[in-house]
Design an enzyme around this catalytic site. Structure first.
Site, short mmCIF file in Angstrom:
data_model
loop_
_atom_site.label_atom_id
_atom_site.label_comp_id
_atom_site.label_asym_id
_atom_site.label_seq_id
_atom_site.Cartn_x
_atom_site.Cartn_y
_atom_site.Cartn_z
N ASP A 1 -31.66 -103.01 54.94
CA ASP A 1 -31.24 -102.07 55.87
C ASP A 1 -29.75 -102.26 55.85
OD1 ASP A 1 -30.62 -103.94 57.78
OD2 ASP A 1 -32.59 -103.94 58.54
N HIS B 1 -33.37 -98.88 50.17
CA HIS B 1 -33.55 -98.83 51.90
C HIS B 1 -35.01 -99.09 52.20
CE1 HIS B 1 -31.93 -98.12 55.42
NE2 HIS B 1 -31.09 -97.36 55.30
#
Length: 394
Positions: free
Chosen positions: A371, A367
């Protein structure tokens, strides 16, 4: 100009390598790129290529010894060129005489030394700490009585057998231990998230059947679903640079090429091999490279280029009839794609229930670099490529 031959660092967290064999003798001519020696790391036995043309000289690396990464173990010089004086090593004959005279002294010194000064390789010291083995009670089997990782593993196995009489304790192999270390490090330091997509694989099956016959006839190589996923995913990745990036302390490093990692099961674990520049390779080239590197992996003869510099990884468990799973990201890569089996399922097509061959893809992402929207867009385009592979593989 003299070129040093050093123990290379081929893996994350590698501190030493075990010298298995020299392919050349002192004084032999060598050519840049030809196999020069074999080393064993925590993952596999690999060939190391000569870094330059010349004559092999000044060999100091002893077969069977664990050698620290970066240490010079030989030189490649021009014919008639002398070794660098500060690194000049005695001839093999001289080394033999020196070692034979020095052996009793070394043995006496070792016996007289306190236990904490025992010679031990960095790998063995780290393993002893993990397995809670007291090195003071170990007798090393390496050169000069050095304690090796294998000595620690043997001691750990003996301790386990003595303390656990009711059940056997399996001591992991070095490759199995390293895999455990890496996955633990990734899982505890990389912020994972997962996106799953189920796709109709009917067209992909038909496309494979058509190409399999043609390519097997013209190139004598079998095309697998893994080969197709490598080809399709590598082409789609070029349009989604965050998925093909690496997370570094300085930030996100983008790659304008795709070195596709492919997870391969071997006897004592899983090895992530690499198909370089998969985004430009044909299906036949991908299939041949995948077959060759798989053979080397299972024979324990991987080369450094076989396992380094991957920018993305595919793990396919479809052949084991796994419907769906999530894989762990391999740092510094930003993502890994987990592929399940192609299974007939009842789905709705234009409002009617039909049976279609469906496949589940799960994308695991870091992450910090990727995204949710970017991951979803990548899977969307990959889904399109699976539904219409002929548009992407021309």
């Amino acid at each position: 100009m003299a070129f040093s031959v050093v123990m290379p660092a081929l893996e994350m967290a590698q501190e030493t390598g075990k010298l298995i064999a020299w392919r050349k003798k002192e004084g032999d001519s060598v050519t840049k790129g030809e196999p020069l020696l074999d080393i064993e790391t925590d993952k596999a036995v690999m060939e190391v290529e000569a870094p330059a043309d010349g004559v092999l000289a000044g060999i100091t690396g002893t077969v069977g010894s664990d050698i620290p990464v970066g240490q010079t173990i030989a030189w490649i010089v021009a014919p008639g060129e002398k070794l660098p004086t500060e690194n000049k090593a005695p001839s093999p004959a001289a080394r033999g005489r020196t070692e034979s005279h020095a052996a009793p002294v070394a043995a006496t010194a070792t016996e007289a030394s306190p236990p904490e000064l025992a010679k031990i390789s960095p790998k063995a010291r780290r393993l002893a700490k993990e397995l809670k083995v007291d090195i003071a009670n170990l007798r090393g089997s390496g050169p000069g009585g050095e304690i090796l990782a294998s000595d620690v593993q043997a001691a750990a196995g003996a301790t386990g057998a003595a303390s656990e009489k009711k059940s056997a304790v399996e001591v992991p192999s070095t490759s199995g231990r390293l895999m455990a270390e890496r996955t633990t490090q990734s899982w505890t330091t990389v912020p994972h998230f997962f996106v799953t997509r189920e796709i109709d694989a009917g067209t992909l099956n038909e496309y494979r059947e058509k190409l399999a016959h043609e390519i097997e006839h013209t190139h004598n190589i079998r095309i697998t679903h893994t080969d197709l996923f490598v080809a399709l995913a590598s082409r789609v990745l070029l349009k989604h640079p965050r998925l093909n990036s690496s997370w570094t302390p300085e930030g996100i490093r983008h790659h304008d090429y795709v070195n596709m990692g492919v997870a391969i099961a071997v006897n004592d674990g899983v090895v992530a091999t690499v198909i370089p520049n998969a985004h430009t390779a044909t299906l036949a080239e991908i299939a041949r490279q995948r077959r060759d590197v798989t053979d080397r992996a299972r024979a324990g003869k991987l080369r450094p280029a076989d396992i380094t510099n991957a920018t993305f990884t595919i793990s396919n468990l479809g052949m084991y009839h796994v419907d769906q799973f999530s894989a762990i990201v391999t740092p510094p890569q930003a993502a890994i794609l987990a592929i399940g089996s192609i299974t007939d399922r009842v789905v709705a097509v234009e409002g009617e229930p039909v049976i279609r061959p469906m496949i589940a893809l799960t994308l695991s992402s870091d992450h910090r670099a990727v995204d949710g929207a970017r991951a979803a867009l990548f899977l969307e385009e990959l889904s399109e490529a699976i539904r219409e592979p002929q548009k992407f593989l021309v």
